[in-house]
Design an enzyme around this catalytic site. Structure first.
Site, mmCIF file in Angstrom:
data_model
loop_
_atom_site.group_PDB
_atom_site.id
_atom_site.type_symbol
_atom_site.label_atom_id
_atom_site.label_comp_id
_atom_site.label_asym_id
_atom_site.label_seq_id
_atom_site.Cartn_x
_atom_site.Cartn_y
_atom_site.Cartn_z
ATOM 1 N N GLU A 162 9.559 5.153 19.625
ATOM 2 C CA GLU A 162 9.187 4.073 20.539
ATOM 3 C C GLU A 162 9.254 4.543 21.988
ATOM 4 O OE1 GLU A 162 10.754 -0.281 22.164
ATOM 5 O OE2 GLU A 162 11.713 0.614 20.407
ATOM 6 N N GLU A 178 20.786 -2.436 19.533
ATOM 7 C CA GLU A 178 20.004 -3.662 19.314
ATOM 8 C C GLU A 178 19.242 -3.581 17.992
ATOM 9 O OE1 GLU A 178 15.666 -4.876 20.038
ATOM 10 O OE2 GLU A 178 16.525 -4.111 21.912
ATOM 11 N N HIS A 179 18.638 -2.414 17.718
ATOM 12 C CA HIS A 179 17.911 -2.234 16.464
ATOM 13 C C HIS A 179 18.863 -2.230 15.264
ATOM 14 C CE1 HIS A 179 13.688 -0.775 17.589
ATOM 15 N NE2 HIS A 179 14.251 -1.083 18.749
ATOM 16 N N HIS A 216 19.920 0.142 23.303
ATOM 17 C CA HIS A 216 18.635 -0.098 22.640
ATOM 18 C C HIS A 216 18.743 0.204 21.146
ATOM 19 C CE1 HIS A 216 14.040 0.916 22.509
ATOM 20 N NE2 HIS A 216 14.310 -0.228 21.936
#
Length: 1022
Positions: A203, A105-106, A102
């Site tokens: 998040e 991905e960012h 994750h």
């Protein structure tokens, strides 16, 4: 974005295709026909064609290829659709919960070899006409998709995406910004305490404030305990600080390689062009490796298991004393067995979908709980599929009872099977889904095949839905017990079953906070003075980098001159049916008819307004005519693509204090079922059932639970709704219908011991709403079916007219606007005595993050300044607010938008609250100072036009005119005003509408306890 791919319960619902559109783009042959010319074994730009398959059910040709040098897999779906899509998917299989896929991905989207500027992904949102741009992290793959209708734009975005994925900078500073870091609470004050910061860190704290998300994650982890599904791919907040920058870089090296990649393209652009660009810009630089990312099957258990987890209590729960969840989850088969997966998906729907399903009858109707558990039905997002069934919103003492009901229901299904009509209704639903035309079919297709393809299943085989249906029918004919035997094998005789219960713990969030403090203490207690100084220095360096103007000249961009000066027109015909105004729009709807009716609320007494959303929710679910609610649901599935009613508030395009209030009826059907669909509407109008309090209670509980569960995912929308409530009459009613006021109202109804007063209110509402005198209709259908549709609509209206009763009522304090000839069927109103005013509202919520909004009264759509405010909102988002709220502030997102006469700022999953309100104010100062370039303005225009020119499905053509009264001429006028916006206009509207003392505004915050807000008398605490 972390996507927990759980709601694949009805996988085929995501797969709706768009039929042939945009004929002006077509060559002498169709995209499908051109693709059929490829031959297996053919070599194209370093790729070898493996298979070419026509898929007539979906009007496409599938071309499967392999890259010779790296082994990368490639699928091209050629269709006559201008909304072309690209995606690259990597199998990402973490073995811990640090969130490495994750965070990666960012971070890959923060700059790359050819495009080293910070944040090229977000910058491209404003340099293209994309119809979609995003990235997703699932449990075992990461996907990077985009779509656009412009071929030059496609090539630009493809260059940026390829470079980001395969050649990212992966700077430590980007890792610290996007993932996690230790930093002084005030980066400029070395004496301020050290805290955890980071976009993904915040998040995931926000994501796991939702008890449904907590439960779904725990269920997956415990059902698949032996490999990658036992960890949190999105990142467990307390584990994220264990991830190092070097581990992130290593994960990229092993997982982001073409040998571990699956490329997918879709649409009418030439395949050869895609292959050549992908080969030249990326794949030619790699050699084949063995990525070793294979996910083995989950070893099956020899006996069932039970487990228990806790969550935080939900203040908005329908019944605070009933907040337990229990669910049984079963391990099924390998998802790469495509027909078995198709069969189990249908079987799941037969078991849980709709009021006639066995588990609905057994679990929901006894009112033991408020709704099914958050994970329910078939889930094909993991290597081995699973099926889950359970309840939420129940008392702890009922857990054993629910377990017994689940076992008994499975036994009953094995004994009695399913009614043939229910099976036909389900197959009819598949036919509808294949016929319905969607504007985002390419994206739906990419998502539909992702999981199966990720585990080396055949994506082309997965598209043969028509063949699956035929084979399914043959299996039923050959073996009447086909489905019952599946239930026995996968459920009754299956030892791999997990029973997971969850209960609220009053100390849950306190324990979480303490655990984070302990985690922080462990990280900081061994720090030396030098370490503290280095943390402070790095914080200042990051802040300086975030504040530094970025040179984005390396990025490709479209120009404003690339935008069409005029928008396509949509011809419609106006007529009447039974005295009701009807808009007819002939479209290539692929054998479907779409019906809408707008029913005015102008005569509805004010005290009934709060009940309107509930009325809309239940009116199609209580039964009608000779049908009870189960029969009604079955007939709707057999004869329609769905029938729905929803409240609608439409601000007037020309007057800020006027609006239209009503409910919108919508349904669709195959052309052969048009009379049946209107027959169902006729029964709903003429003889709805309003006497079953038990049925109503089930629906009320489900609705209240759904609203309560949705706040953590849509908190920014609730904040914007509340902030705008006091600014316009339309905003006030929108908050009543869909804001926190409605959430609390439904909670109160769920707590009522006697619902008979509600039952008595429903027929009163019906008399005002379902009345042809207050209606206008719209029909979208193929030209050859429109005439027969007109006759069926006439018949429907005549039946309703014959049965309606006279009901003259006193009108509320509203004034209708004088009606123009072109607008004769719209009934606009204004509330007498409404005065815009400033109201600030704080909702204490059990979240560790905030949702913040400030809204400002501005101008209506046709006002000369509306276009400037639209451009300003987009430019402020991209050029100022994104940096302040996300990059510096650590929120997941934030920005500004213009709509409904209101200019709104917002933030999403934000660790800050009052500071974010200050950022909104500083954004206004930035805009008023004119600190932007012509390039900034042009990029904002591109971004706005990408939404204005988004593709419209045949089912939705003409809806702007029908709902808002916007003619093609009015839309073109808005378009020309957008083109004409100048820097002077932007400074002017920022000063006149947004400047301090120049505006009427409202604010709202949903979030954790906030002492500074509580001490401020200007805030109302809810």
């Amino acid at each position: 974005m972390f996507r927990q791919v759980k709601s694949v319960v009805r996988r085929l619902q995501h797969l709706r295709y768009s039929g042939p559109q945009h004929a002006w783009r077509l060559k002498s042959t169709s995209a499908q026909e051109r693709a059929l010319q490829y031959q297996p074994g053919q070599s194209i730009h370093g790729f070898t064609v493996k298979e070419v398959v026509s898929v007539p059910d979906l009007f496409l040709t599938a071309v499967k290829l392999t890259h010779d040098q790296t082994g990368a897999q490639y699928l091209h779906a050629a269709r006559d659709d201008s909304n072309n899509l690209f995606s690259v998917q990597l199998r990402t299989t973490p073995r811990d919960s640090t969130g490495v896929p994750h965070i990666l991905e960012h971070t890959v989207l923060c700059g790359s070899e050819r495009f080293p500027c910070r944040d090229p992904f977000f910058k491209m949102l404003n340099r293209s006409l994309s119809t979609f741009m995003n990235a997703f992290t699932a449990s075992d793959y990461t996907m990077y998709p985009f779509s656009t209708q412009n071929s030059k734009d496609f090539q630009n975005l493809l260059s940026v995406y390829l470079d980001a994925v395969f050649f990212p900078c992966l700077r430590e500073q980007d890792f610290r910004q996007e993932g996690w870091r230790l930093e002084n609470e005030d980066p400029e004050d070395p004496a301020s305490p050290l805290v955890f910061k980071g976009v993904v860190f915040n998040e995931m704290k926000g994501a796991f404030s939702d008890s449904e998300r907590v439960y779904a994650q725990q269920l997956q982890n415990k059902l698949f305990p032996d490999h990658t599904y036992s960890v949190v791919s999105g990142g467990e907040p307390l584990d994220i600080p264990d991830l190092t920058w070097e581990e992130l870089r290593q994960f990229h090296a092993t997982h982001y390689h073409p040998s571990n990649a699956r490329f997918f393209t879709y649409g009418d652009l030439p395949l050869e062009q895609h292959l050549q660009q992908i080969q030249q810009e990326a794949l030619s630089r790699f050699q084949r490796i063995q990525p070793d990312t294979h996910v083995p099957p989950q070893p099956t258990w020899t006996s069932p298991r039970e487990d228990h987890v806790t969550c935080g209590p939900d203040a908005m729960a329908p019944d605070p004393s009933k907040q337990n969840t229990v669910c049984m989850s079963y391990l099924l088969g390998d998802i790469t067995d495509t027909f078995e997966a198709f069969t189990l998906s249908l079987l799941s729907s037969l078991m849980v979908a709709g009021p006639s399903s066995p588990f609905y009858t057994a679990l929901l109707e006894p009112k033991i709980g408020s709704d099914f558990s958050s994970v329910v039905g078939y889930d094909g997002s993991t290597r081995d599929a699973s099926f889950s069934i359970g309840l939420q919103g129940m008392a702890e003492e009922d857990i054993e009872r629910v377990k017994g009901i689940i076992h008994q229901t499975i036994d009953d299904i094995i004994r009695t099977g399913f009614e043939e009509e229910r099976i036909e209704a389900l197959l009819h639903k598949i036919e509808i889904q294949m016929k319905h035309q969607s504007t985002s079919f390419g994206l739906s297709l990419a998502s539909y095949i992702a999981s199966c393809w990720n585990h080396d299943g055949d994506p082309v085989e997965l598209l043969q839905i028509g063949e699956f249906v035929s084979r399914f029918r043959r299996c039923l004919q050959d073996d009447p017990r086909f489905l019952q035997d599946k239930v026995k094998h996968y459920f009754q005789d299956n030892p791999h079953r997990l029973t997971l219960s969850m209960r609220p713990d009053e100390a849950y969030r306190h324990k979480q906070a303490l655990a984070e403090q302990e985690r922080l203490h462990r990280k900081t207690r061994a720090l030396s003075e030098h370490d503290h100084q280095e943390i402070y220095s790095k914080g200042l360096e990051l802040l300086a980098a975030q504040s530094e103007p970025q040179d984005a000249s390396c990025l490709p961009a479209l120009q404003v001159s690339d935008i069409q000066r005029t928008s396509p027109t949509t011809p419609v015909n106006m007529g009447t049916a039974g005295g009701v105004a009807v808009q007819y729009c002939e479209q290539p709807t692929n054998g479907m008819l779409y019906f809408r009716a707008m029913c005015s609320l102008n005569t509805l007494p004010e005290e009934l307004k709060l009940y309107v959303p509930l009325f809309c929710s239940v009116i199609t679910q209580l039964g009608c005519g000779s049908l009870d609610y189960r029969q009604q649901a079955q007939q709707m599935d057999l004869k329609t693509g769905g029938m729905s009613v929803c409240p609608l508030v439409i601000p007037d395009s020309a007057h800020l204090d006027m609006y239209e209030q009503g409910v919108l009826l919508f349904s669709s059907c195959l052309e052969r079922n048009i009379p049946d669909m209107f027959g169902l509407w006729s029964d709903i109008f003429n003889s709805p059932h309003f006497k079953d309090e038990d049925r109503l209670r089930v629906l009320v509980m489900m609705s209240a639970q759904e609203l309560a569960n949705g706040i953590s995912d849509s908190g920014h929308m609730y904040a914007m709704s509340r902030a705008g409530r006091s600014l316009t009459p339309a905003g006030d009613l929108q908050e009543t219908f869909g804001g926190m006021e409605q959430v609390k109202f439904m909670k109160r109804m769920a707590e009522m011991s006697d619902l008979s007063p509600v039952l008595r209110a429903l027929p009163r509402i019906k008399k005002h709403i379902l009345n042809p005198e207050n209606m206008r209709c719209a029909v979208n259908a193929t030209p050859n079916k429109m005439s027969s549709a007109v006759k069926d609509l006439e018949s429907f209206m005549e039946q309703v007219a014959r049965n309606r009763r006279s009901h003259q009522t006193s009108r509320p304090t509203i004034v209708e606007r004088p009606i123009e000839a072109s607008d004769a069927s719209r009934k606009l109103v204004s509330e007498v005595g409404f005065q815009p005013c400033q109201v600030n509202t704080f909702y204490p919520m059990p979240f560790p993050v905030n949702y913040v909004s400030e809204s400002i009264r501005a101008v209506p759509f046709t006002h000369a300044d509306y276009a400037s405010l639209c451009i300003l909102a987009r430019m402020m988002t991209a050029k100022y607010l994104h940096g302040e709220i996300r990059e510096k502030g650590g929120a997941y997102g934030g920005g500004a938008r213009m709509g409904g006469g209101v200019f709104s700022f917002y933030s999403y999953r934000d660790p800050n609250s009052v500071q974010t309100l200050s950022a909104f104010r500083r954004g206004v100062d930035w805009a008023r100072s004119g600190s932007f370039s012509q390039q900034d303005i042009d990029e904002a225009k591109l971004s706005v036009f990408s939404a204005v020119d988004a593709p419209v499905a045949p089912s939705d053509k003409g809806m702007g005119r029908f709902l808002n009264g916007l003619t093609d001429e009015a839309r073109q006028g808005h378009r020309e005003r957008l083109f004409a916006v100048s820097d002077k206009d932007l400074v002017d509207v920022a000063s006149r509408y947004l400047g301090f003392g120049q505006q009427t505004s409202g604010a709202a915050i949903l979030g954790p306890e906030n002492e500074s807000i509580k001490k401020d008398p200007s805030w109302i605490i809810k």
